[in-house]
Scaffold this active site. Sequence first.
Site, PDB file in Angstrom:
ATOM      1  N   PHE A   1      63.288 -69.077  -1.173  1.00  0.00           N
ATOM      2  CA  PHE A   1      62.256 -68.577  -2.054  1.00  0.00           C
ATOM      3  C   PHE A   1      61.996 -67.246  -1.608  1.00  0.00           C
ATOM      4  O   PHE A   1      60.632 -66.816  -1.810  1.00  0.00           O
ATOM      5  CB  PHE A   1      61.271 -69.383  -1.954  1.00  0.00           C
ATOM      6  CG  PHE A   1      61.572 -70.930  -2.308  1.00  0.00           C
ATOM      7  CD1 PHE A   1      62.126 -71.589  -3.600  1.00  0.00           C
ATOM      8  CD2 PHE A   1      61.705 -71.843  -1.227  1.00  0.00           C
ATOM      9  CE1 PHE A   1      62.614 -72.614  -3.797  1.00  0.00           C
ATOM     10  CE2 PHE A   1      62.066 -73.089  -1.224  1.00  0.00           C
ATOM     11  CZ  PHE A   1      62.490 -73.680  -2.773  1.00  0.00           C
TER      12      PHE A   1
ATOM     13  N   LYS B   1      66.134 -63.495  -2.371  1.00  0.00           N
ATOM     14  CA  LYS B   1      67.588 -62.751  -1.936  1.00  0.00           C
ATOM     15  C   LYS B   1      68.354 -62.413  -3.295  1.00  0.00           C
ATOM     16  O   LYS B   1      68.774 -61.610  -3.342  1.00  0.00           O
ATOM     17  CB  LYS B   1      68.301 -63.936  -1.023  1.00  0.00           C
ATOM     18  CG  LYS B   1      67.642 -63.993   0.225  1.00  0.00           C
ATOM     19  CD  LYS B   1      68.552 -65.017   0.962  1.00  0.00           C
ATOM     20  CE  LYS B   1      68.677 -66.080   0.493  1.00  0.00           C
ATOM     21  NZ  LYS B   1      67.581 -67.304   0.286  1.00  0.00           N
TER      22      LYS B   1
ATOM     23  N   ASP C   1      77.119 -64.455  -3.478  1.00  0.00           N
ATOM     24  CA  ASP C   1      75.708 -65.048  -3.309  1.00  0.00           C
ATOM     25  C   ASP C   1      76.107 -66.365  -2.560  1.00  0.00           C
ATOM     26  O   ASP C   1      76.994 -66.770  -2.311  1.00  0.00           O
ATOM     27  CB  ASP C   1      75.069 -65.433  -4.490  1.00  0.00           C
ATOM     28  CG  ASP C   1      73.610 -65.713  -4.595  1.00  0.00           C
ATOM     29  OD1 ASP C   1      73.064 -65.394  -3.466  1.00  0.00           O
ATOM     30  OD2 ASP C   1      73.220 -66.381  -5.433  1.00  0.00           O
ATOM     31  N   GLU C   2      74.984 -66.953  -1.821  1.00  0.00           N
ATOM     32  CA  GLU C   2      74.880 -68.147  -1.019  1.00  0.00           C
ATOM     33  C   GLU C   2      75.998 -67.998   0.028  1.00  0.00           C
ATOM     34  O   GLU C   2      76.898 -68.814   0.276  1.00  0.00           O
ATOM     35  CB  GLU C   2      75.290 -69.177  -1.834  1.00  0.00           C
ATOM     36  CG  GLU C   2      74.170 -69.429  -2.772  1.00  0.00           C
ATOM     37  CD  GLU C   2      72.616 -69.824  -2.233  1.00  0.00           C
ATOM     38  OE1 GLU C   2      72.225 -70.048  -1.045  1.00  0.00           O
ATOM     39  OE2 GLU C   2      71.662 -70.151  -3.103  1.00  0.00           O
TER      40      GLU C   2
ATOM     41  N   CYS D   1      50.059 -71.863   4.946  1.00  0.00           N
ATOM     42  CA  CYS D   1      48.991 -70.928   5.373  1.00  0.00           C
ATOM     43  C   CYS D   1      48.961 -69.565   4.622  1.00  0.00           C
ATOM     44  O   CYS D   1      47.908 -68.670   4.775  1.00  0.00           O
ATOM     45  CB  CYS D   1      49.124 -70.761   6.929  1.00  0.00           C
ATOM     46  SG  CYS D   1      50.299 -69.515   7.382  1.00  0.00           S
TER      47      CYS D   1
ATOM     48  N   CYS E   1      56.088 -70.218   7.886  1.00  0.00           N
ATOM     49  CA  CYS E   1      55.961 -69.133   8.892  1.00  0.00           C
ATOM     50  C   CYS E   1      56.329 -69.954  10.100  1.00  0.00           C
ATOM     51  O   CYS E   1      56.615 -71.104  10.237  1.00  0.00           O
ATOM     52  CB  CYS E   1      54.536 -68.471   9.087  1.00  0.00           C
ATOM     53  SG  CYS E   1      53.292 -69.800   9.802  1.00  0.00           S
TER      54      CYS E   1
HETATM   55 ZN    ZN Z   1      52.236 -70.895   7.856  1.00  0.00          ZN
END
Ligand code: ZN
Length: 201
Positions: free
Chosen positions: A25, A28, A94-95, A154, A183
């Site tokens: 997501f 790319k 791709d991939e 977040c 993250c």
């Molecule tokens: Zn996060």
Amino acid sequence: MFIEPHIRKSNAKTGWIEVICGSMFSGKTEELIRRIKRARIANQKVELFKPAVDIRYDTEKIVSHDENAILSKPVVNSRDIYETGVESEVVGIDEAQFFDMDLPLICERLANEGVRVIIAGLDMDYLGKPFGPMPQLLSLAEYVTKVHAICQCCGNIAVFSYRKSTMTKQVLLGEKDVYEPRCRTCFLQGMEEKSPDKGIL
Ligand code: ZN
């Protein structure tokens, strides 16, 4: 945004390698499609490949999450890319993480013979480890673009593809039902919750 150093090659004998990497997501494939479309506008002979394993959306098309579609050739081995690829001016893959370990060699040969090779792939698997031939490709490339997603937890910049299930196969095809971008902090937290004794390292 990536700006091509040049579209038409000054020296037909020399190509180059570009890698677009990042988590799921992160955009790319959209970036790969954007570059391919620009090469087509320049009337270049373009060939696009994807691994035959990736049949999530369509067997003939590379389709990104925003449904921007473009025709591609599904191939089983990276060596299958060479013969068609060497006749082209631009080769898109791709991939790339799903290909075998010969892919870096194939891309290098194509670039040496004058082809512009544009590779898109996941640089890390669901455990946050380098994925398939991607580390080698990143080393060989003239141009590397790392794109980032947004952490589902977040809202920070995300570089990990967090697997929401507890399945442990490296390749588990899926979309938002199986993966979410995270993250580092939220990724580690999720891994800790999944297996509190082991940790990630
Ligand atoms: Zn996060």
